[in-house]
Design a protein around this motif. Sequence first.
Motif, PDB file in Angstrom:
ATOM      1  N   GLY A   1      32.927  39.333  42.776  1.00  0.00           N
ATOM      2  CA  GLY A   1      33.642  40.482  42.947  1.00  0.00           C
ATOM      3  C   GLY A   1      33.590  41.175  44.238  1.00  0.00           C
ATOM      4  N   TYR A   2      32.998  40.586  45.341  1.00  0.00           N
ATOM      5  CA  TYR A   2      32.673  41.077  46.513  1.00  0.00           C
ATOM      6  C   TYR A   2      34.181  41.224  47.268  1.00  0.00           C
ATOM      7  N   PRO A   3      34.254  42.401  48.182  1.00  0.00           N
ATOM      8  CA  PRO A   3      35.521  42.701  48.678  1.00  0.00           C
ATOM      9  C   PRO A   3      35.549  41.551  49.775  1.00  0.00           C
ATOM     10  N   GLY A   4      36.978  40.964  49.902  1.00  0.00           N
ATOM     11  CA  GLY A   4      37.254  39.765  50.675  1.00  0.00           C
ATOM     12  C   GLY A   4      37.325  38.600  50.230  1.00  0.00           C
ATOM     13  N   ILE A   5      36.501  38.375  48.735  1.00  0.00           N
ATOM     14  CA  ILE A   5      36.489  37.196  48.200  1.00  0.00           C
ATOM     15  C   ILE A   5      38.235  36.836  47.805  1.00  0.00           C
ATOM     16  N   ASP A   6      38.551  35.767  47.983  1.00  0.00           N
ATOM     17  CA  ASP A   6      39.647  35.197  47.703  1.00  0.00           C
ATOM     18  C   ASP A   6      39.735  33.840  46.918  1.00  0.00           C
TER      19      ASP A   6
ATOM     20  N   THR B   1      37.739  33.964  38.801  1.00  0.00           N
ATOM     21  CA  THR B   1      37.227  35.203  38.468  1.00  0.00           C
ATOM     22  C   THR B   1      36.846  35.689  37.215  1.00  0.00           C
ATOM     23  N   SER B   2      37.832  35.278  36.143  1.00  0.00           N
ATOM     24  CA  SER B   2      37.501  35.597  34.888  1.00  0.00           C
ATOM     25  C   SER B   2      36.422  34.802  34.260  1.00  0.00           C
ATOM     26  N   GLN B   3      36.350  33.538  34.502  1.00  0.00           N
ATOM     27  CA  GLN B   3      35.590  32.444  34.098  1.00  0.00           C
ATOM     28  C   GLN B   3      34.000  32.841  34.898  1.00  0.00           C
ATOM     29  N   TYR B   4      34.076  33.409  35.971  1.00  0.00           N
ATOM     30  CA  TYR B   4      32.774  33.853  36.810  1.00  0.00           C
ATOM     31  C   TYR B   4      32.879  35.185  37.149  1.00  0.00           C
ATOM     32  N   PRO B   5      32.676  35.999  36.262  1.00  0.00           N
ATOM     33  CA  PRO B   5      32.925  37.374  36.559  1.00  0.00           C
ATOM     34  C   PRO B   5      31.995  38.147  37.623  1.00  0.00           C
ATOM     35  N   ASN B   6      30.649  37.412  37.649  1.00  0.00           N
ATOM     36  CA  ASN B   6      29.756  38.030  38.457  1.00  0.00           C
ATOM     37  C   ASN B   6      29.524  37.240  39.652  1.00  0.00           C
TER      38      ASN B   6
END
Length: 171
Positions: free
Chosen positions: A45-50, A56-61
């Motif tokens: 969820g860090y800004p700039g992660i693409d 993202t839904s599989q690994y939310p943290n």
Amino acid sequence: MPKEQLRYDRMVETALRGVVRDALTDVAERGLPGNHHFYLTFRTGYPGIDIPEYLTSQYPNEMTIVLQFQYYGLEVHDDHFEVTLSFNNVHERLVIPFAAITTFADPSVNFALQFQPATSADSADVAAIPARPVAIERNGERKDEPKAADAVPAEEPKRGEVVTLDAFRKK
């Protein structure tokens, strides 16, 4: 004006993230030598992660990726790196800021770094610190510092306390 302390913790974190950047740069230019391989854990969820939405839904943290055999197009920049990895036989491009990395490991040489989670403000503070050029005149005085006559009197700097170690010595 409040006095701020030197943030050595941030300086060390920045320097160690530089180790990660240098290792990835080396690999991008020459490939992975010998049995080297990298495990990189980062905050999704860090800004700039693409990364793709399903990751993202599989690994939310946090998510850990491995750079060993099947990685493509590794590009390293000052503040992030990009790499293409295969997920279920689908190639996906990932963009990961260095400040998002929480763990870097190369198990082949038993090397690992663990980082304190950086806030986006912390990484911006470190990235925004410009190098301070220092010009020295012939007489050895720095041009960018005021001369003693021009200086404004400051508070007396705090001095260290001298402690005798005699009490701890064996007699």
